[in-house]
Enzyme design. Sequence first.
Site, short mmCIF file in Angstrom:
data_model
loop_
_atom_site.label_atom_id
_atom_site.label_comp_id
_atom_site.label_asym_id
_atom_site.label_seq_id
_atom_site.Cartn_x
_atom_site.Cartn_y
_atom_site.Cartn_z
N ASN A 33 9.23 4.64 3.56
CA ASN A 33 8.94 4.17 4.92
C ASN A 33 10.21 3.53 5.49
O ASN A 33 11.07 3.08 4.75
CB ASN A 33 7.86 3.08 4.88
CG ASN A 33 6.52 3.62 4.44
OD1 ASN A 33 6.29 3.86 3.28
ND2 ASN A 33 5.62 3.81 5.39
N ARG A 68 0.84 -1.21 0.00
CA ARG A 68 0.00 0.00 0.00
C ARG A 68 0.87 1.26 0.00
O ARG A 68 1.01 1.94 -1.01
CB ARG A 68 -0.95 -0.03 1.22
CG ARG A 68 -2.10 0.95 1.16
CD ARG A 68 -1.75 2.38 1.52
NE ARG A 68 -1.14 2.55 2.84
CZ ARG A 68 -0.66 3.70 3.27
NH1 ARG A 68 -0.72 4.80 2.52
NH2 ARG A 68 -0.09 3.80 4.47
N ASP A 69 1.51 1.56 1.12
CA ASP A 69 2.26 2.82 1.20
C ASP A 69 3.48 2.78 0.27
O ASP A 69 3.87 3.80 -0.31
CB ASP A 69 2.72 3.08 2.64
CG ASP A 69 2.90 4.54 2.96
OD1 ASP A 69 2.72 5.38 2.05
OD2 ASP A 69 3.21 4.87 4.13
N HIS A 84 4.18 4.60 12.78
CA HIS A 84 4.41 4.59 11.32
C HIS A 84 5.45 5.65 10.98
O HIS A 84 5.17 6.85 11.05
CB HIS A 84 3.06 4.90 10.65
CG HIS A 84 3.09 4.94 9.16
ND1 HIS A 84 2.76 3.86 8.38
CD2 HIS A 84 3.39 5.94 8.29
CE1 HIS A 84 2.84 4.19 7.10
NE2 HIS A 84 3.22 5.45 7.01
N HIS A 143 8.47 7.29 8.41
CA HIS A 143 9.16 7.40 7.12
C HIS A 143 10.61 7.78 7.42
O HIS A 143 10.89 8.47 8.40
CB HIS A 143 8.47 8.45 6.23
CG HIS A 143 7.18 7.93 5.65
ND1 HIS A 143 7.04 7.57 4.34
CD2 HIS A 143 5.97 7.70 6.23
CE1 HIS A 143 5.81 7.14 4.12
NE2 HIS A 143 5.13 7.22 5.25
N CYS A 163 7.86 9.65 0.11
CA CYS A 163 6.76 10.62 0.17
C CYS A 163 6.94 11.67 -0.93
O CYS A 163 7.98 12.32 -1.00
CB CYS A 163 6.74 11.30 1.53
SG CYS A 163 5.53 12.61 1.61
P1 HMG Z 1 -13.43 13.86 -3.06
O1 HMG Z 1 -13.07 14.15 -4.48
O2 HMG Z 1 -13.64 15.02 -2.15
O3 HMG Z 1 -14.68 12.86 -2.95
O4 HMG Z 1 -12.32 12.91 -2.47
P2 HMG Z 1 -16.18 12.95 -3.33
O5 HMG Z 1 -16.92 12.25 -2.26
O6 HMG Z 1 -16.57 14.35 -3.69
O7 HMG Z 1 -16.25 12.04 -4.65
C1 HMG Z 1 -15.62 12.42 -5.86
C2 HMG Z 1 -15.50 11.20 -6.76
O8 HMG Z 1 -14.69 10.18 -6.12
C3 HMG Z 1 -16.83 10.52 -7.04
O9 HMG Z 1 -16.74 9.91 -8.32
C4 HMG Z 1 -16.90 9.41 -6.01
O10 HMG Z 1 -17.73 8.34 -6.38
C5 HMG Z 1 -15.44 8.97 -5.96
P3 HMG Z 1 -17.31 10.62 -9.65
O11 HMG Z 1 -18.79 10.81 -9.39
O12 HMG Z 1 -16.59 11.95 -9.76
O13 HMG Z 1 -16.97 9.67 -10.75
N1 HMG Z 1 -15.07 8.35 -4.69
C6 HMG Z 1 -14.52 7.14 -4.58
N2 HMG Z 1 -14.16 6.21 -5.49
C7 HMG Z 1 -13.62 5.05 -5.03
N3 HMG Z 1 -13.41 4.80 -3.71
C8 HMG Z 1 -13.76 5.71 -2.78
C9 HMG Z 1 -14.33 6.93 -3.21
N4 HMG Z 1 -14.79 8.02 -2.55
C10 HMG Z 1 -15.24 8.89 -3.47
N5 HMG Z 1 -13.56 5.45 -1.50
C11 HMG Z 1 -11.54 11.19 -1.00
C12 HMG Z 1 -12.35 12.47 -1.13
C13 HMG Z 1 -11.28 10.91 0.46
C14 HMG Z 1 -12.32 10.06 -1.65
C15 HMG Z 1 -10.20 11.40 -1.76
O14 HMG Z 1 -9.61 12.53 -1.24
C16 HMG Z 1 -9.28 10.24 -1.64
O15 HMG Z 1 -9.55 9.16 -2.14
N6 HMG Z 1 -8.14 10.45 -0.96
C17 HMG Z 1 -7.19 9.37 -0.75
C18 HMG Z 1 -5.83 9.91 -0.61
C19 HMG Z 1 -4.90 8.79 -0.27
O16 HMG Z 1 -5.20 7.62 -0.42
N7 HMG Z 1 -3.69 9.17 0.20
C20 HMG Z 1 -2.69 8.21 0.58
C21 HMG Z 1 -3.03 7.47 1.82
S1 HMG Z 1 -2.69 8.39 3.31
C22 HMG Z 1 -0.98 8.21 3.52
O17 HMG Z 1 -0.29 7.71 2.67
C23 HMG Z 1 -0.39 8.57 4.86
C24 HMG Z 1 -0.13 7.32 5.70
O18 HMG Z 1 0.83 6.48 5.06
C25 HMG Z 1 0.38 7.70 7.08
C26 HMG Z 1 1.53 8.71 7.04
O19 HMG Z 1 2.59 8.38 6.46
O20 HMG Z 1 1.33 9.79 7.57
C27 HMG Z 1 -1.40 6.51 5.87
MG MG Z 2 2.95 6.67 5.20
#
Ligand code: HMG
Ligand code: MG
Length: 300
Positions: free
Chosen positions: A260, A10-11, A214, A216, A247
């Site tokens: 990470n 994933r990450d 967690h 990095h 990142c």
């Molecule tokens: P948004 O654009 O505000 O969402 O995104 P929305 O609710 O307005 O929906 C927009 C479109 O996205 C729609 O589709 C929804 O159906 C679709 P359209 O009608 O335009 O075709 N949609 C989805 N599709 C699939 N799966 C879903 C989903 N939700 C909405 N779950 C949202 C808001 C949260 C969805 C978006 O911002 C997002 O997906 N963000 C994810 C970002 C991400 O994954 N970042 C990496 C993980 S975090 C990280 O890495 C940090 C970590 O490692 C810890 C650390 O290191 O600190 C964990």
């Molecule tokens: Mg991370």
Amino acid sequence: MIRITEVAPRDGLQNEPTPIAVAQKVRLVELLHPTRVDEIEVSSFVSPKWVPQLADASEVFDAIAASKPEGMVYSALVPNQKGMDNALATNDRAGFKLIDKVTVFTSATEGFARKNTNATIAETIERFRPVVRAAQQNSLQTRAYISSVIKCPVDGDVEPAQVATVTQMLLDIGIDEIDPGDTIGAATPDNIGPMLEAVIETLGNDRMSDITLHLHDTFGLAAPCVRVALDLGIRSYDGSVAGLGGCPYASTPGKRAPGNIATEVLLNTIESAGYTTRVDRPALDRAAAFAASIVETTRA
Ligand code: HMG
Ligand code: MG
């Protein structure tokens, strides 16, 4: 015994610029099985527009369903109800609890919450409420990442009190496990302790086992931070084989930041501090070599 969650699928892969085939992701997970890590964070049910690399989450889970080892925990990131629906549908197709744990994610800072999830911290919590309810109804565990616990790429330095506040918000909605994330690798042996103490104080000493760390390794300080965390009683860590997961906010053009903390480095650090894990070193080295090769192939 220290618990290890392997987050490379994933990450480690989520920011890879070129698509990685489902078959390679499946091979990576299957090579992680014999490492005997406690948990594998397999993928994310997030918007494919935001993270195209993990748009194949359902396919990857479907493909590994038959080989899931007894006792292994599979987890997936779920930001909202839609993601939860997709996770539950995956378990329905498998016909058993293929995904054991769903992991929501927010931030200690408003800037990163907005950048990563297009929402305020409070809005992310509201999105999580129905996710946690559904998880409880389906006997799935829940974990919550809090990103930017030391420094935010948007808002700058973070006070431990901010992390405590968000921890409490997550506990209030019933999250089982809290995972503070040093998203850009800004933690040092000096600043990690006060942040962890704030989290520990918020959970209470009887819930120490519900904290995972967690890290990095952007500036090579993750291992000394693990040593501080071990001294404070943290017994669960995330790692990524071969250190995958640079990142994007810490990278500069042409030079990718280290990712990470490598699970191999994590294991060395834990063992040299006198603790044990379930992890098999030769199997871990094989998985790490494969992980490095798919990223290198992709970069070439
Ligand atoms: P948004 O654009 O505000 O969402 O995104 P929305 O609710 O307005 O929906 C927009 C479109 O996205 C729609 O589709 C929804 O159906 C679709 P359209 O009608 O335009 O075709 N949609 C989805 N599709 C699939 N799966 C879903 C989903 N939700 C909405 N779950 C949202 C808001 C949260 C969805 C978006 O911002 C997002 O997906 N963000 C994810 C970002 C991400 O994954 N970042 C990496 C993980 S975090 C990280 O890495 C940090 C970590 O490692 C810890 C650390 O290191 O600190 C964990
Ligand atoms: Mg991370």
